[in-house]
Structure formats: structure tokens, C-alpha cells
Write a protein that holds these residues in place. Structure first.
Motif, PDB file in Angstrom:
ATOM      1  N   GLY A 144       0.804  -1.218   0.000  1.00 61.09           N
ATOM      2  CA  GLY A 144       0.000   0.000   0.000  1.00 61.09           C
ATOM      3  C   GLY A 144       0.836   1.266   0.000  1.00 61.09           C
ATOM      4  N   LEU A 145       1.854   1.310   0.856  1.00 57.86           N
ATOM      5  CA  LEU A 145       2.637   2.529   1.013  1.00 57.86           C
ATOM      6  C   LEU A 145       3.567   2.788  -0.172  1.00 57.86           C
ATOM      7  CD1 LEU A 145       3.544   2.246   4.807  1.00 57.86           C
ATOM      8  CD2 LEU A 145       1.816   3.719   3.757  1.00 57.86           C
ATOM      9  N   LEU A 146       4.049   1.710  -0.808  1.00 53.96           N
ATOM     10  CA  LEU A 146       4.978   1.883  -1.920  1.00 53.96           C
ATOM     11  C   LEU A 146       4.296   1.854  -3.276  1.00 53.96           C
ATOM     12  CD1 LEU A 146       8.034  -0.291  -0.769  1.00 53.96           C
ATOM     13  CD2 LEU A 146       7.640   2.149  -0.451  1.00 53.96           C
ATOM     14  N   SER A 147       2.978   1.614  -3.287  1.00 51.37           N
ATOM     15  CA  SER A 147       2.270   1.520  -4.567  1.00 51.37           C
ATOM     16  C   SER A 147       2.371   2.846  -5.328  1.00 51.37           C
ATOM     17  CB  SER A 147       0.797   1.177  -4.333  1.00 51.37           C
ATOM     18  OG  SER A 147       0.159   2.170  -3.553  1.00 51.37           O
ATOM     19  N   GLY A 148       2.711   2.728  -6.599  1.00 49.63           N
ATOM     20  CA  GLY A 148       2.809   3.928  -7.436  1.00 49.63           C
ATOM     21  C   GLY A 148       4.099   4.683  -7.301  1.00 49.63           C
ATOM     22  N   LEU A 149       5.017   4.201  -6.444  1.00 46.53           N
ATOM     23  CA  LEU A 149       6.292   4.885  -6.278  1.00 46.53           C
ATOM     24  C   LEU A 149       7.143   4.701  -7.538  1.00 46.53           C
ATOM     25  CD1 LEU A 149       8.027   6.460  -4.177  1.00 46.53           C
ATOM     26  CD2 LEU A 149       9.028   4.256  -3.529  1.00 46.53           C
ATOM     27  N   GLY A 150       7.706   5.772  -8.058  1.00 44.83           N
ATOM     28  CA  GLY A 150       8.511   5.694  -9.266  1.00 44.83           C
ATOM     29  C   GLY A 150       7.660   5.805 -10.526  1.00 44.83           C
ATOM     30  N   ASP A 151       8.300   5.532 -11.650  1.00 38.58           N
ATOM     31  CA  ASP A 151       7.634   5.687 -12.951  1.00 38.58           C
ATOM     32  C   ASP A 151       7.029   4.396 -13.469  1.00 38.58           C
ATOM     33  OD1 ASP A 151       8.412   8.358 -12.995  1.00 38.58           O
ATOM     34  OD2 ASP A 151      10.337   7.876 -13.943  1.00 38.58           O
ATOM     35  N   GLY A 152       7.243   3.283 -12.768  1.00 42.56           N
ATOM     36  CA  GLY A 152       6.746   1.994 -13.238  1.00 42.56           C
ATOM     37  C   GLY A 152       5.296   1.773 -12.858  1.00 42.56           C
ATOM     38  N   PRO A 153       4.798   0.565 -13.108  1.00 44.52           N
ATOM     39  CA  PRO A 153       3.420   0.229 -12.734  1.00 44.52           C
ATOM     40  C   PRO A 153       3.208   0.351 -11.226  1.00 44.52           C
ATOM     41  CG  PRO A 153       4.359  -1.431 -14.205  1.00 44.52           C
ATOM     42  CD  PRO A 153       5.479  -0.548 -13.774  1.00 44.52           C
ATOM     43  N   LEU A 154       1.947   0.351 -10.827  1.00 44.46           N
ATOM     44  CA  LEU A 154       1.576   0.520  -9.425  1.00 44.46           C
ATOM     45  C   LEU A 154       2.252  -0.500  -8.515  1.00 44.46           C
ATOM     46  CD1 LEU A 154      -0.487   2.184  -7.623  1.00 44.46           C
ATOM     47  CD2 LEU A 154      -2.037   0.230  -7.925  1.00 44.46           C
ATOM     48  N   HIS A 155       2.465  -1.721  -9.033  1.00 43.89           N
ATOM     49  CA  HIS A 155       2.973  -2.819  -8.207  1.00 43.89           C
ATOM     50  C   HIS A 155       4.491  -2.976  -8.290  1.00 43.89           C
ATOM     51  CE1 HIS A 155       2.275  -4.325 -12.299  1.00 43.89           C
ATOM     52  NE2 HIS A 155       3.319  -5.104 -12.087  1.00 43.89           N
ATOM     53  N   GLN A 156       5.182  -2.161  -9.075  1.00 44.81           N
ATOM     54  CA  GLN A 156       6.595  -2.415  -9.334  1.00 44.81           C
ATOM     55  C   GLN A 156       7.469  -2.252  -8.093  1.00 44.81           C
ATOM     56  OE1 GLN A 156       9.521   0.012 -11.989  1.00 44.81           O
ATOM     57  NE2 GLN A 156       8.690  -1.612 -13.271  1.00 44.81           N
ATOM     58  N   ALA A 157       7.382  -1.117  -7.428  1.00 45.16           N
ATOM     59  CA  ALA A 157       8.234  -0.865  -6.262  1.00 45.16           C
ATOM     60  C   ALA A 157       7.999  -1.877  -5.142  1.00 45.16           C
ATOM     61  CB  ALA A 157       8.023   0.563  -5.757  1.00 45.16           C
ATOM     62  N   PRO A 158       6.747  -2.194  -4.789  1.00 46.25           N
ATOM     63  CA  PRO A 158       6.543  -3.189  -3.732  1.00 46.25           C
ATOM     64  C   PRO A 158       7.175  -4.535  -4.040  1.00 46.25           C
ATOM     65  CG  PRO A 158       4.509  -2.005  -4.133  1.00 46.25           C
ATOM     66  CD  PRO A 158       5.462  -1.587  -5.206  1.00 46.25           C
TER      67      PRO A 158
END
Length: 399
Positions: A144-158
């Protein structure tokens, strides 16, 4: 034991990270239906079902550590694949691979059962459950907290972070000494028994009712797993971050029960009695959720408080029944086939989860949350009937 529990915690972070972001990734971003979303969850569970008895049997044959370390590195690679996937086909493939790796649950249970006395297994299975629950605390919060972080898809950073955790778990598993894991048992007829014969033996042994009970428990809980995030999105208008925090609360409940409450409850009521208490709570929470979704539980007053009350009952119920059921199975299974027996019974649980996830999406689309949670309640009532037929385990009933 601490290192092993830490491995379990890290292993389940990657599983929990997907939960709060799934409806927003699959439904909102990719434009897929709730049925496809729950099918994605089901693909993981189906792969886990296939892998659990196989990995358990392999651990009996070649040793626990070897199977564990290979599965962990495969899981890390699967998380990396999923992190860089933006097409539904690749997501399915990555989650299937991750599910095959997550089939090491029976192996980990067997490691614990190898190392502790029969009368202490409920306690340590509770600690195992607490490690899993703690992973579900960190996982959904991470997603939840990392979702959308960065330029990738919503699930990339998590999932990149989850992959990093899996690599750490791999390193920890490598450090486990052979003396801390039961040595592979060789030259026994039980070890060389084919998988299908082993499943047949389970179903014709005192483990049969326990396998069916595990199937029903996970069939019922799968309705919660699949439909809860959709209910939060549609009923409470939660986003991915808010969903992550609520699942953090779910994990905290599981940790509190399985790290502290379950041991005194088992001492007082026994393993079968504890399973029954858990099943009653699980059914009560699901029935409350049906009423909440129909605005029949105190109407529209304090919807979040209503949801937290129902969620607490569900979490406490599952947290009490799941490790108690595992401990009862470990006391019945003979040492020579501990991994295979636990893996096979865990596989029945995964099969129940698969079926539950497959039907949850269509049920939700057909009539909303009260359809899926209503089916879960009915299954839980059937499970309670089965639990009344479970006898107190006798060690080495299966050998």
C-alpha cells in the motif's frame, strides 16, 4: 529457530504485498474483471497446491534445507518478473512460479516438527503462524505505502522490495546447519512411495478428516481473501494505501493470537477444541460481513467500526484454527513421512483456496460481497460439523 521464523516472515512479505494493490492494478489499470483478479490469486494457490506435497516429499528424500533454499531463490526471481510485468499473461506466469516456490510451507512445518516435542508443536506452529502473520503485516503495508512509487506500474516498487527480502531469506536459509534440520531418511518404503499413492494413503488414514477440514477452512477463508479488498474498495471507497493499513491490522490480530493467545487456549481446550473455537469465530465474522454488506448490521452507522469488528472475528478465528489443525496433523503423521504428510495436507488446503478464489470473483460480480461471504459462511458451518468428528490425535497413527 529464530532464523527459520525470519525466513518464513520474509517469504510471506512478498505474498502479502499484492493484496492491497490487486484490484487497482488488475481492475482499474488493466481494465480486467473481478473474476480475472480472483483467478490471478487462484493461479498462485493452484501452483502452491501442486508444489506443497511434491516439495514435502522431496524434503523427506533429499533433506529439508536443499529444498528450502532452492524454493526461496525461485520465489525471488518470480517477484522480479512480476515487478516488471504490465500484461496480464506475464502476471499470471510470474504468480504461478511464485506459487510453486511458496509450496515450501509444508517443508518449513516439517522442519519445526522435526525439532520440537509433540506436546510443544502447537506452540511452535503458533510461532510459525505469527511469523506468517507478521509477514502479512509488513506485506500489505509495503504494497500500500509503496504503490505507485517511481515511474513503473503501481505494483513495481513493492515487488522489487519483496524480491530483495526473498534474496535475504535465501541467504539466511543457506546458513541453516544440517544439524538443525532433520537429516534425510533413506532406504524406507515410505520415502519411495509415489505421490499419488501417498495421497491415497492420506485419504484412507486417520489424516483423511484433517485433510478435508483443511480444504474447507481454506475454501471458506478464500472468500475473505478475494472479496475483502473488493468490498473495501466499493463499500468504504478505500484506495490501495488505506487497504494496506487495514490489512496491517489483520496481520497484527494474527500475530497477537498466534504468538501469545493460542498456547494457553490449546492447553485448556486441546487442539481439536481450539480448532472448533476458531471455526465458530470465523463463521461469525463472515456472517457479520454479509449483514454489513446488506446494510442490515446497524444500518449505515459507523461502517468502518462494523468492518473492523467483523474482520477481528475472522482473523481471530483463522489464527486459532489454522496452526492448531497443523499441530494435530503433525502429531498423527509418522516421522519418516512428516514432510510428505504435512505437505499433502497443506496441499488440500491450497486446493480449497484455489476453488474458493475461482468462485469468489463470479459470486461478487453476480450479487456483491454478501454472495461470496455467504458461501464462505455456509462452508464454515460444514467445517464445524467435520471438526466435531475429529478425534484427539494419537502419535504415529500414520507411519
Amino acid at each position: 529457530m529464530f532464523a527459520l521464523l525470519l525466513v518464513v516472515f520474509i517469504n510471506f512479505v512478498g505474498i502479502g504485498a499484492l493484496i492491497p494493490i490487486l484490484p487497482y492494478t488488475v481492475v482499474d489499470t488493466l481494465g480486467q474483471s473481478a473474476t480475472v483478479m480472483t483467478a490471478l490469486l487462484a493461479s498462485f494457490a493452484l501452483a502452491m497446491f501442486v508444489a506443497n506435497p511434491i516439495l514435502g516429499w522431496l524434503s523427506d528424500r533429499i533433506g529439508r534445507r536443499s529444498v528450502l533454499v532452492v524454493s526461496l531463490i525461485v520465489g525471488a526471481l518470480a517477484h522480479i518478473w512480476f515487478a516488471f510485468s504490465n500484461e496480464i499473461f506475464h502476471m499470471f506466469a510470474a504468480r504461478i512460479l511464485a506459487g510453486l516456490a511458496a509450496g515450501n510451507t509444508g517443508v518449513i512445518q516439517a522442519i519445526i516438527a522435526d525439532r520440537v516435542k509433540a506436546e510443544e508443536r502447537a506452540k511452535y506452529m503458533g510461532l510459525l503462524g505469527a511469523a506468517i502473520g507478521t509477514g502479512f503485516v509488513a506485506g500489505p503495508a509495503l504494497g500500500g505505502l509503496l504503490s505507485g512509487l517511481g515511474d513503473g506500474p503501481l505494483h513495481q516498487a513493492p515487488f522489487l522490495v519483496a524480491a530483495m527480502f526473498s534474496i535475504i531469506a535465501f541467504g539466511l536459509a543457506l546458513r541453516l546447519s544440517e544439524t538443525s534440520i532433520a537429516a534425510p531418511i533413506k532406504n524406507t518404503d515410505q520415502i519411495t512411495t509415489p505421490l499419488m499413492r501417498r495421497i491415497h494413503d492420506i485419504l484412507t488414514s486417520p489424516l483423511a478428516l484433517y485433510a478435508i477440514a483443511y480444504f474447507c477452512l481454506n475454501l471458506a477463508f478464500a472468500q475473505v481473501e478475494a472479496s475483502f479488498v473488493l468490498l473495501l474498495k466499493d463499500y468504504l471507497d478505500f484506495d490501495a494505501r488505506a487497504t494496506g493499513w487495514l490489512f496491517t491490522y489483520v496481520g497484527v490480530c494474527i500475530v497477537l493470537v498466534q504468538a501469545g493467545l493460542i498456547n494457553p487456549v490449546v492447553r485448556k481446550f486441546g487442539e481439536v477444541g481450539t480448532i472448533a473455537i476458531g471455526v465458530i469465530l470465523l463463521g461469525t465474522g463472515q456472517a457479520m460481513t454479509v449483514l454489513i454488506s446488506l446494510d442490515m448490521f446497524f444500518g449505515n452507522a459507523f461502517p468502518l467500526a462494523q468492518m473492523l469488528l467483523a474482520t477481528t472475528a475472522v482473523c481471530f478465528g483463522y489464527a486459532l484454527s489454522n496452526p492448531s489443525l497443523t499441530a494435530a496433523v503433525s502429531n498423527i503423521a509418522g516421522r519418516n513421512v512428516m514432510g510428505g504428510s504435512l505437505g499433502t495436507v497443506q496441499g488440500f488446503g491450497s486446493l480449497g483456496q484455489v476453488l474458493g478464489l475461482i468462485i469468489a470473483g463470479p459470486l461478487y460480480e453476480l450479487g456483491g460481497a454478501h454472495y461470496s461471504f455467504g458461501v464462505g459462511t455456509i462452508v464454515t458451518v460444514c467445517l464445524l460439523v467435520i471438526v466435531t468428528q475429529l478425534a484427539r490425535p494419537q502419535p504415529s497413527a500414520v507411519n
